[in-house]
Design an enzyme around this catalytic site. Structure first.
Site, short mmCIF file in Angstrom:
data_model
loop_
_atom_site.label_atom_id
_atom_site.label_comp_id
_atom_site.label_asym_id
_atom_site.label_seq_id
_atom_site.Cartn_x
_atom_site.Cartn_y
_atom_site.Cartn_z
N TYR A 1 70.30 0.81 44.47
CA TYR A 1 69.36 1.80 44.24
C TYR A 1 69.74 2.90 44.84
O TYR A 1 69.71 4.02 44.09
CB TYR A 1 67.92 1.53 44.74
CG TYR A 1 66.94 2.49 45.01
CD1 TYR A 1 66.09 2.58 44.00
CD2 TYR A 1 66.70 3.08 46.31
CE1 TYR A 1 65.25 3.69 44.19
CE2 TYR A 1 65.68 4.06 46.42
CZ TYR A 1 64.83 4.51 45.32
OH TYR A 1 63.99 5.28 45.51
N ASP B 1 63.50 10.24 46.75
CA ASP B 1 63.46 8.68 47.27
C ASP B 1 62.36 8.26 47.66
O ASP B 1 61.95 8.20 49.04
CB ASP B 1 64.69 8.38 48.18
CG ASP B 1 64.64 6.97 48.75
OD1 ASP B 1 64.06 6.26 47.85
OD2 ASP B 1 65.23 6.65 49.50
N SER C 1 58.40 6.27 47.92
CA SER C 1 57.55 4.90 47.71
C SER C 1 56.57 5.15 46.37
O SER C 1 56.66 6.17 45.83
CB SER C 1 56.95 4.55 48.83
OG SER C 1 56.41 5.45 49.74
N ASP C 2 55.96 4.09 46.07
CA ASP C 2 55.06 4.12 44.89
C ASP C 2 53.83 4.95 45.09
O ASP C 2 53.44 5.35 45.99
CB ASP C 2 54.92 2.62 44.42
CG ASP C 2 55.75 1.62 44.29
OD1 ASP C 2 56.74 1.97 43.63
OD2 ASP C 2 55.89 0.82 45.16
N TYR D 1 63.21 -5.63 43.69
CA TYR D 1 62.09 -4.48 43.15
C TYR D 1 61.11 -5.02 41.96
O TYR D 1 61.95 -6.12 41.28
CB TYR D 1 62.82 -3.09 42.49
CG TYR D 1 63.12 -2.12 43.72
CD1 TYR D 1 62.55 -2.37 45.10
CD2 TYR D 1 63.76 -1.07 43.40
CE1 TYR D 1 63.06 -1.31 46.35
CE2 TYR D 1 64.29 -0.33 44.55
CZ TYR D 1 63.88 -0.65 45.80
OH TYR D 1 63.96 0.67 46.85
#
Ligand code: AAT
Length: 291
Positions: free
Chosen positions: A64, A159, A161-162, A228
């Site tokens: 990633y 970068d 998070s959701d 992920y």
């Protein structure tokens, strides 16, 4: 969480949950923004979890962090000023620090607890903070970008998070507008853009927003990250109006180039071939993304 197994149960991937065997819980805390957990897994090394969602494991973080960094930075020549939004663990900083052309690396992470925990438990990521070119800003990436003067950065890496929780706005059009404003003409952005298996509707929205906002190129790339959700994650690559950027054909070869930061070791995942391959999409995704 309890010793046993950690399962990543979340409404963003209903009906499925990847599990890792827990050897030891190393840290549990609650910051102003989220629950923060670090555990040692049996087979993926240490794992960082925010609000029940895996952010990284020591074993597969390279896939990633290297891809989200080197795809944008190898698509332009001589990046000098780079901004990272999120990425408090320092892994993306570590990757940006490989470029000798880079003079300034700013990072804006919302959660100081992520930074502290990374410095304590993830030295191979937090090593990114040791680069003297790095300036840390603790705060919301959305607010930070609103105050960046026009045309400041060659590259911005989001970068994040959701989109449930503090990162929600990082997926919305006004945020992309401030990103475009903060980039120089022909500058590039790479943002975490979820999974083609799980989130085509989110990806469709991101692509449509980005096509309206970025007048250069707009492309979607993806990579495999076993821990992920669905085992893959994608990236939205965009450039502003100016010198054209062809994301699929890197103009810089970092794997052959001199590595300006010897303390971080060789690349584990990224190379020029996988850079180009990352833009090849399955037909079902191509139909949505390229339409
Ligand atoms: N490199 C590890 C991968 C991540 S970390 C995402 C980071 O974004 C977290 O440290 C989080 O605190 C930070 N963050 C969230 N919202 C904001 C914001 N508004 N401003 C600045 N930083 C923010 C991503 C993992 C992806 C997981 C896929 N399921």
């Amino acid at each position: 969480i309890m010793p046993g197994w950690f399962s990543e149960i979340n409404p963003m991937w209903p009906g499925e949950a990847h599990s890792l065997k827990v050897e030891k819980v190393l840290f549990q805390g609650k910051s102003d923004f989220q629950n923060v957990v670090v555990f040692k897994s049996s087979t993926y090394g240490k794992v960082l979890v925010l609000d029940g969602v895996i952010q990284l494991t020591e074993r597969d973080e390279c896939a990633y962090q290297e891809m989200i960094t080197h795809i944008p930075l190898c698509s332009i020549l001589n990046p000098k000023k780079v901004l990272v939004i999120g990425g408090g663990d320092g892994g993306v900083l570590r990757e940006v620090s490989r470029y000798s052309s880079v003079e300034q690396i700013d990072i804006c992470e919302i959660d100081k607890m992520v930074i502290d925990v990374s410095k304590e438990f993830f030295p191979n990521m937090a090593v990114g903070y040791e680069d003297p070119r790095v300036t840390l800003h603790v705060g919301d990436g959305v607010a930070f970008l609103k105050n960046v003067p026009e045309g400041t950065y060659d590259a911005i890496i989001v970068d994040s998070s959701d989109p449930i929780g503090p990162a929600k706005e990082l997926f919305e059009k006004p945020f992309f507008e401030s990103v475009a404003n903060a980039l120089r003409p022909g500058g590039v952005v790479c943002t975490q853009a979820e999974s083609i298996w799980l989130h085509m509707h989110i990806i469709e929205d991101i692509v449509s927003n980005c096509r309206q906002v970025f007048k250069g190129s707009v492309s979607y790339a993806w990579t495999t990250v076993p821990t992920y959700p669905s085992g893959v994650i994608g990236f939205m690559l965009c450039s502003t109006e100016g010198p054209p950027v062809d994301f699929q054909h890197p103009v810089y070869n970092i794997d052959e180039a001199e590595n300006s930061n010897k303390s971080v070791g060789p690349l584990k995942f990224y190379n020029s071939e996988i850079h180009s391959a990352a833009f090849c999409l399955p037909s079902f995704a191509r139909r949505v993304i390229d339409s």
